[in-house]
Motif scaffolding. Structure first.
Motif, PDB file in Angstrom:
ATOM      1  N   GLN A 166       0.827  -1.197   0.000  1.00 37.81           N
ATOM      2  CA  GLN A 166       0.000   0.000   0.000  1.00 37.81           C
ATOM      3  C   GLN A 166       0.856   1.239   0.000  1.00 37.81           C
ATOM      4  O   GLN A 166       1.656   1.459   0.909  1.00 37.81           O
ATOM      5  CB  GLN A 166      -0.948   0.060   1.185  1.00 37.81           C
ATOM      6  CG  GLN A 166      -2.019   1.114   0.907  1.00 37.81           C
ATOM      7  CD  GLN A 166      -2.398   1.898   2.136  1.00 37.81           C
ATOM      8  OE1 GLN A 166      -1.579   2.544   2.753  1.00 37.81           O
ATOM      9  NE2 GLN A 166      -3.645   1.801   2.502  1.00 37.81           N
ATOM     10  N   SER A 167       0.691   2.015  -1.042  1.00 36.26           N
ATOM     11  CA  SER A 167       1.420   3.265  -1.191  1.00 36.26           C
ATOM     12  C   SER A 167       0.430   4.360  -1.549  1.00 36.26           C
ATOM     13  O   SER A 167      -0.676   4.083  -2.007  1.00 36.26           O
ATOM     14  CB  SER A 167       2.485   3.145  -2.296  1.00 36.26           C
ATOM     15  OG  SER A 167       3.335   2.037  -2.049  1.00 36.26           O
ATOM     16  N   VAL A 168       0.858   5.602  -1.366  1.00 31.74           N
ATOM     17  CA  VAL A 168       0.001   6.736  -1.684  1.00 31.74           C
ATOM     18  C   VAL A 168       0.762   7.688  -2.591  1.00 31.74           C
ATOM     19  O   VAL A 168       1.922   8.021  -2.321  1.00 31.74           O
ATOM     20  CB  VAL A 168      -0.449   7.490  -0.406  1.00 31.74           C
ATOM     21  CG1 VAL A 168      -1.344   8.680  -0.767  1.00 31.74           C
ATOM     22  CG2 VAL A 168      -1.188   6.553   0.531  1.00 31.74           C
ATOM     23  N   ILE A 169       0.119   8.095  -3.663  1.00 32.58           N
ATOM     24  CA  ILE A 169       0.682   9.076  -4.590  1.00 32.58           C
ATOM     25  C   ILE A 169      -0.080  10.377  -4.421  1.00 32.58           C
ATOM     26  O   ILE A 169      -1.307  10.387  -4.313  1.00 32.58           O
ATOM     27  CB  ILE A 169       0.605   8.573  -6.044  1.00 32.58           C
ATOM     28  CG1 ILE A 169       1.502   7.330  -6.209  1.00 32.58           C
ATOM     29  CG2 ILE A 169       1.009   9.653  -7.029  1.00 32.58           C
ATOM     30  CD1 ILE A 169       1.383   6.668  -7.570  1.00 32.58           C
ATOM     31  N   SER A 170       0.642  11.481  -4.390  1.00 31.36           N
ATOM     32  CA  SER A 170       0.034  12.805  -4.255  1.00 31.36           C
ATOM     33  C   SER A 170       0.452  13.660  -5.440  1.00 31.36           C
ATOM     34  O   SER A 170       1.606  13.601  -5.884  1.00 31.36           O
ATOM     35  CB  SER A 170       0.506  13.461  -2.944  1.00 31.36           C
ATOM     36  OG  SER A 170      -0.096  14.732  -2.741  1.00 31.36           O
ATOM     37  N   GLY A 171      -0.478  14.453  -5.961  1.00 34.31           N
ATOM     38  CA  GLY A 171      -0.140  15.296  -7.097  1.00 34.31           C
ATOM     39  C   GLY A 171      -1.331  16.084  -7.603  1.00 34.31           C
ATOM     40  O   GLY A 171      -2.426  16.030  -7.040  1.00 34.31           O
ATOM     41  N   PRO A 172      -1.152  16.849  -8.680  1.00 35.88           N
ATOM     42  CA  PRO A 172      -2.256  17.606  -9.272  1.00 35.88           C
ATOM     43  C   PRO A 172      -3.421  16.688  -9.627  1.00 35.88           C
ATOM     44  O   PRO A 172      -3.218  15.561 -10.093  1.00 35.88           O
ATOM     45  CB  PRO A 172      -1.632  18.234 -10.529  1.00 35.88           C
ATOM     46  CG  PRO A 172      -0.162  18.288 -10.228  1.00 35.88           C
ATOM     47  CD  PRO A 172       0.117  17.066  -9.409  1.00 35.88           C
ATOM     48  N   GLU A 173      -4.627  17.160  -9.440  1.00 37.45           N
ATOM     49  CA  GLU A 173      -5.806  16.312  -9.605  1.00 37.45           C
ATOM     50  C   GLU A 173      -5.886  15.685 -10.992  1.00 37.45           C
ATOM     51  O   GLU A 173      -6.199  14.500 -11.131  1.00 37.45           O
ATOM     52  CB  GLU A 173      -7.076  17.114  -9.320  1.00 37.45           C
ATOM     53  CG  GLU A 173      -8.344  16.287  -9.346  1.00 37.45           C
ATOM     54  CD  GLU A 173      -9.545  17.029  -8.803  1.00 37.45           C
ATOM     55  OE1 GLU A 173     -10.632  16.433  -8.778  1.00 37.45           O
ATOM     56  OE2 GLU A 173      -9.395  18.203  -8.408  1.00 37.45           O
ATOM     57  N   ALA A 389      -5.667  -0.930   1.682  1.00 33.58           N
ATOM     58  CA  ALA A 389      -6.527  -0.018   0.970  1.00 33.58           C
ATOM     59  C   ALA A 389      -6.424   1.411   1.368  1.00 33.58           C
ATOM     60  O   ALA A 389      -6.603   2.247   0.541  1.00 33.58           O
ATOM     61  CB  ALA A 389      -7.959  -0.432   1.121  1.00 33.58           C
ATOM     62  N   VAL A 390      -6.156   1.776   2.587  1.00 28.38           N
ATOM     63  CA  VAL A 390      -6.352   3.152   2.988  1.00 28.38           C
ATOM     64  C   VAL A 390      -5.051   3.877   3.132  1.00 28.38           C
ATOM     65  O   VAL A 390      -4.100   3.328   3.573  1.00 28.38           O
ATOM     66  CB  VAL A 390      -7.082   3.231   4.306  1.00 28.38           C
ATOM     67  CG1 VAL A 390      -7.374   4.667   4.620  1.00 28.38           C
ATOM     68  CG2 VAL A 390      -8.367   2.479   4.211  1.00 28.38           C
ATOM     69  N   ALA A 391      -5.047   5.150   2.786  1.00 30.51           N
ATOM     70  CA  ALA A 391      -3.829   5.898   2.816  1.00 30.51           C
ATOM     71  C   ALA A 391      -3.675   6.682   4.056  1.00 30.51           C
ATOM     72  O   ALA A 391      -4.328   6.462   5.017  1.00 30.51           O
ATOM     73  CB  ALA A 391      -3.840   6.866   1.656  1.00 30.51           C
ATOM     74  N   ALA A 392      -2.812   7.694   3.952  1.00 34.68           N
ATOM     75  CA  ALA A 392      -2.569   8.530   5.082  1.00 34.68           C
ATOM     76  C   ALA A 392      -3.742   9.461   5.246  1.00 34.68           C
ATOM     77  O   ALA A 392      -4.865   9.030   5.270  1.00 34.68           O
ATOM     78  CB  ALA A 392      -1.295   9.266   4.858  1.00 34.68           C
TER      79      ALA A 392
END
Length: 498
Positions: A166-173, A389-392
């Motif tokens: 489980q990883s989370v990617i953050s960025g422009p929508e 499934a769930v991120a930060a």
């Protein structure tokens, strides 16, 4: 036993009255809540503790600042309960903004200063009003980072490594939408996370500068307990709390690595200072068989802790919860309401509500407390592996949760809906429909991973024409075919005015 206290980030809005018992039992909890209330009043915010002690309703969405302070109140009150009962942490770890709760719990800074800094953080993020988004992807950090690199934008990054898968990617929508499509094409499970303030990306550099320039400087010291920082990758020492909180806005959170390092160094129990199993889900997925406890998820938190303490003469022996099928399910999280400042402040565009989880762990909603899991009773063939499934930090739409033990609606309609659900779930999972018991836990007994549950709820929503069903995170948290069928029958009755 060497125990680690873990502090969740932005999770579900706490239940009304959740701290009533702690408040009645412990002077340290009463004092701490009073100090948070005092700080809130000084910042022209309402009392934080009133709803948590006296009321049994849901959050009234008074803005993100109140939401964060409520989460802080629950975390620090649970910490004080554990200390009062004799549990001593080897270390304290926080997830995203939960690191601020950890600093306060350890005594690195005062409760009042932690509250002020949490509010200042929320305000600078709201002012920046960045059009970003976060998405959880059910793969390891290396693959998630490669996916972000494929699109190649400086603000699209691997934001959180929560667990092995489980990883989370953050960025422009707009780019997150590309990530979702590519992940789908590769067969990687993914879940967009509706967060009020997407973080852990270089795009937050301006907010970090703003926080350093405007947040009140606060006194800080060495603290009583060790605090491990998942973004610094080391223990916190003589670090300015404002710089710590600001730096985390642009940094990657390596919870997986922190958990494993603590375990390798001797930590053998992880205790979550929150209402739901959020960070402990990452722990269980990262270290199979490790002992975890979430006091507030027990029917009697205090007696549960005392019973566990009685099993060890040293610091308490924590009974592990029955193992989940190697993954973690979304926990209820709630949308953090928009603030109402005196002057207009730009806010993030609203994202479509999704079933969830955190930040880092996040989702303001009403949810029934989870029931104690029971050992799997389904045949071995049902034990499917679970992708995290769930991120930060995360937030989702509010939903009403029916009592776990509610009686199924009588009549032919319920039986018809249940039969169709068995067909939908059986076809997708490869199970004979007659093996799907209406009270079998979709995760705990059938091993249906969280992201697959999201897909299946979407199919149910489409089949019965109930778009709101997709945002009902309670059906993921304590999901059974009975509860889904009940929800469908009720929703159809409401839609037709019956």
């Amino acid at each position: 036993m060497n125990s680690v206290f873990v502090m969740p980030g932005t999770v579900a809005a706490p239940r009304g009255g959740v701290l009533r018992d702690f408040h009645n039992r412990y002077e340290s909890v009463r004092e701490t809540l009073s100090r948070i209330d005092k700080a809130a009043r000084e910042m022209e915010l309402p009392n934080i503790s009133t709803r948590l002690i006296e009321h049994n309703d849901t959050s009234d969405r008074r803005g993100p600042e109140v939401q964060y302070l409520e989460i802080f109140a629950v975390s620090i009150a649970t910490h004080h309960m554990l200390i009062a009962e004799g549990v001593r942490p080897t270390a304290i770890v926080g997830q995203s903004i939960g690191e601020l709760w950890a600093l306060a719990a350890a005594g690195h800074l005062s409760v009042e200063d932690a509250a002020r800094l949490a509010v200042a953080r929320s305000q600078v993020l709201t002012r920046q009003s960045w059009g970003g988004k976060m998405i959880a992807v059910g793969v390891d950090g290396r693959r998630a980072e490669s996916l972000a690199g494929l699109i190649s934008h400086p603000h699209l990054v691997l934001a959180c490594e929560n667990a092995p898968r489980q990883s989370v990617i953050s960025g422009p929508e707009a780019l997150i939408e590309h990530v979702e499509r590519v992940a789908d094409a590769l067969g990687w499970p993914s879940l967009p996370l509706e967060v009020p303030h997407p973080t852990h990306t270089p795009a937050m550099a301006q907010a970090a500068r703003d926080l350093r320039a405007t947040a009140p400087r606060v006194p800080y010291g060495a603290g009583r307990w060790r605090v491990c920082s998942p973004w610094l990758g080391r223990d916190i020492g003589d670090d300015d709390p404002v710089d710590l909180v600001a730096g985390a806005l642009t940094a990657r959170v390596r919870m997986l690595h922190t958990i494993r390092e603590l375990h390798a160094a001797g930590a053998d129990a992880f205790v979550e200072c929150g209402e739901w199993p959020v960070v402990t889900k990452f722990v269980e997925a990262s270290i199979p068989g490790v002992q975890c406890v979430v006091p507030l998820s027990e029917s009697d938190p205090v007696e549960a802790v005392r019973a566990l303490l009685g099993e060890s003469a040293e610091i308490g022996s924590f009974r592990p919860r029955p193992p989940a099928p190697s993954g973690d399910r979304p926990v209820p999280v709630a949308r953090v309401g928009a603030p109402t400042p005196a002057a207009p402040v730009p806010v993030l565009p609203a994202a479509a509500p999704v079933p969830s989880t955190p930040l880092s762990s996040a989702p303001p909603l009403s949810s029934a407390p989870p029931t104690d899991p029971t050992p799997p009773s389904a045949p071995a063939a049902r034990a499917a592996s679970v992708a995290q499934a769930v991120a930060a930090p995360v937030a989702v739409a509010a939903v009403a949760v029916a009592p776990v033990g509610s009686t199924a609606p009588a009549g032919a309609e319920y039986e018809t809906v249940l039969t169709e659900l068995r067909t939908i779930y059986g076809d997708f999972l490869g199970y004979p429909p007659d093996l799907l018991g209406e009270d079998d836990g979709l995760e705990s007994e059938l091993g249906v991973e969280s992201l697959k549950q999201v897909v299946l709820l979407g199919r149910v929503s489409d089949r019965f024409g109930l778009p709101d069903l997709r945002s009902d995170s309670s059906l993921l948290t304590v999901g059974t075919l009975r509860r889904i069928a009940e929800t469908v029958v009720r929703a159809r009755a409401e839609a037709t005015g019956r």
